[in-house]
Design an enzyme around this catalytic site. Structure first.
Site, mmCIF file in Angstrom:
data_model
loop_
_atom_site.group_PDB
_atom_site.id
_atom_site.type_symbol
_atom_site.label_atom_id
_atom_site.label_comp_id
_atom_site.label_asym_id
_atom_site.label_seq_id
_atom_site.Cartn_x
_atom_site.Cartn_y
_atom_site.Cartn_z
ATOM 1 N N VAL A 1 0.861 -1.172 0.000
ATOM 2 C CA VAL A 1 0.000 0.000 0.000
ATOM 3 C C VAL A 1 0.901 1.226 0.000
ATOM 4 O O VAL A 1 1.800 1.339 0.835
ATOM 5 C CB VAL A 1 -0.894 0.030 1.262
ATOM 6 C CG1 VAL A 1 -1.775 1.277 1.263
ATOM 7 C CG2 VAL A 1 -1.717 -1.230 1.382
ATOM 8 N N CYS A 2 0.684 2.126 -0.952
ATOM 9 C CA CYS A 2 1.347 3.417 -0.941
ATOM 10 C C CYS A 2 2.872 3.244 -0.893
ATOM 11 O O CYS A 2 3.443 2.513 -1.694
ATOM 12 C CB CYS A 2 0.800 4.225 0.233
ATOM 13 S SG CYS A 2 1.208 5.960 0.263
ATOM 14 N N THR A 3 3.537 3.880 0.039
ATOM 15 C CA THR A 3 4.997 3.828 0.112
ATOM 16 C C THR A 3 5.531 2.510 0.667
ATOM 17 O O THR A 3 6.746 2.351 0.782
ATOM 18 C CB THR A 3 5.547 5.005 0.947
ATOM 19 O OG1 THR A 3 4.936 4.990 2.230
ATOM 20 C CG2 THR A 3 5.280 6.334 0.250
ATOM 21 N N GLY A 4 4.670 1.575 0.950
ATOM 22 C CA GLY A 4 5.130 0.222 1.285
ATOM 23 C C GLY A 4 5.934 -0.368 0.134
ATOM 24 O O GLY A 4 6.798 -1.227 0.338
ATOM 25 N N SER B 1 3.475 3.488 -6.735
ATOM 26 C CA SER B 1 3.385 3.995 -5.374
ATOM 27 C C SER B 1 2.628 5.314 -5.399
ATOM 28 O O SER B 1 2.216 5.787 -6.462
ATOM 29 C CB SER B 1 4.782 4.200 -4.784
ATOM 30 O OG SER B 1 4.694 4.454 -3.388
#
Length: 161
Positions: A58-61, A78
């Protein structure tokens, strides 16, 4: 541990406790910036990601996953607000800025929180069928975006002074 209506277990645990046979979900957020430089943590994540049959971010993961090297040569995305920083964590990754989510083999990356819901529903559809994914979307009262390549937020941000 929480168990949902369908018997799905959701647990938060340390890397030494994770059973790598499940879906590995790596969330983003401001803490990713510190973790991306933590070699011990990144090494543990690399081990889990290598053994997990499905890995989602998720996102910056996706920056954390990129730092492990397992995304090298793969497509990923991202969050647009942190995109340049994320790209710097994995220069051998084929970063797709305009995607809402990207699937490359057993790796799925999303551009943000609501994009993650769309990515998760696409995963449910791929693994359990469209009827199950549609039912989940209806139960959440969520209007699903089925087009992984359409991200209305990518490159369209206007900063107000």
């Amino acid at each position: 541990m929480k168990v949902g209506d369908g018997g799905v277990r959701v647990e938060a645990m340390g890397p030494e406790e994770v059973d790598p046979k499940g879906v590995l979900l790596i969330h983003g957020g401001s803490g990713t910036r510190a973790l991306v430089g933590n070699d011990c943590w990144i090494g543990q994540l690399a081990s889990l990601a290598t053994r997990s049959p499905q890995v989602m971010t998720v996102c910056t993961g996706s920056a954390l996953l990129a730092a492990t090297g397992v995304l090298d040569g793969r497509r990923a995305t991202s969050n647009d607000l942190a995109f340049d920083w994320v790209v710097s964590t994995g220069e051998r990754v084929d970063w797709i800025r305009d995607a809402r989510w990207v699937v490359d083999g057993r790796f799925r990356t999303s551009s943000g929180i609501s994009a993650d819901i769309d990515m998760a529903l696409a995963f449910v559809e791929d693994t359990c069928g469209s009827e199950t994914a549609d039912k989940a979307s209806m139960q959440m009262e969520y209007i699903r975006n089925r087009d992984s390549g359409y991200d209305p937020f990518a490159r369209k941000r206007v900063l107000h002074s």
